[in-house]
Design an enzyme around this catalytic site. Structure first.
Site, PDB file in Angstrom:
ATOM      1  N   ARG A   1       0.930  -1.175  -0.273  1.00  0.00           N
ATOM      2  CA  ARG A   1      -0.096   0.222  -0.067  1.00  0.00           C
ATOM      3  C   ARG A   1       0.501   0.719   0.185  1.00  0.00           C
ATOM      4  NH1 ARG A   1      -2.835  -3.592   3.226  1.00  0.00           N
ATOM      5  NH2 ARG A   1      -1.464  -3.110   5.098  1.00  0.00           N
TER       6      ARG A   1
ATOM      7  N   GLU B   1       5.547 -10.393  15.475  1.00  0.00           N
ATOM      8  CA  GLU B   1       5.444 -10.856  16.217  1.00  0.00           C
ATOM      9  C   GLU B   1       5.408 -12.730  16.043  1.00  0.00           C
ATOM     10  OE1 GLU B   1       1.306  -8.650  17.636  1.00  0.00           O
ATOM     11  OE2 GLU B   1       1.453  -8.368  15.014  1.00  0.00           O
TER      12      GLU B   1
END
Length: 176
Positions: free
Chosen positions: A61, A98
């Site tokens: 994006r 993560e």
């Protein structure tokens, strides 16, 4: 800045891509000509006097506004991509996420020491991808590096800006 029109057009999707995450969907901003014009104009005002020669758009994006702003600033666009997406010789930077490790790559001939670089992505949350991109750009030893994001998420206790800790000027158009 938090332009009212941009905030009204930003779609938030609860529990996506997993429970507890409130996903900010910038595609609703991209599909609106009015929002695109506002974002380009605001970004141009922020960077028109900085001497930007290259804008690094972070996959995927980040490519949209990097290209739109580059046209207005008269700058080139460099793509920071996931592994295996660029066809020529690359430099890469790995970073922790993560749930493991990821890597970002750029072409070896993307930037030189005379460039003033703006790193751009749609979202600043934890800052891992942006910081890895900063390190990658730093490898080229450009004159100056800036970083910009359409949205900075603050309301979920995320502090992605802290990843830069004074390394470069960081700006955002919206904060949530």
């Amino acid at each position: 800045m938090n332009n009212k029109i941009l905030m009204e057009n930003l779609r938030c999707i609860p529990d996506f891509p997993q429970k507890g995450i409130n996903f900010r969907d910038v595609t609703t901003l991209f599909k609106s000509a009015e929002c695109m014009q506002i974002m380009v104009d605001e970004l141009y005002e922020l960077y028109k006097d900085k001497g930007i020669t290259k804008i690094v758009g972070i996959e995927s994006r980040g490519f949209v506004m990097a290209a739109a702003l580059a046209v207005k600033l008269g700058a080139g666009v460099v793509l920071a991509r996931k592994p295996g997406k660029l066809p020529s010789t690359v430099v890469k930077e790995s970073y922790s996420k993560e749930y493991g490790v990821d890597t970002i790559e750029m072409h070896l001939d993307s930037i030189n020491e005379n460039d003033v670089v703006l790193i751009h992505d749609d979202l600043l949350a934890t800052g891992g991808t942006a910081k890895a991109t900063y390190k990658l750009v730093e490898h080229f030893n450009p004159k100056k590096i800036y970083a910009n994001f359409i949205i900075e998420i603050l309301d979920e206790g995320l502090h992605g800006r802290d990843m830069f800790d004074g390394l470069c000027e960081v700006t955002t158009l919206l904060t949530t």
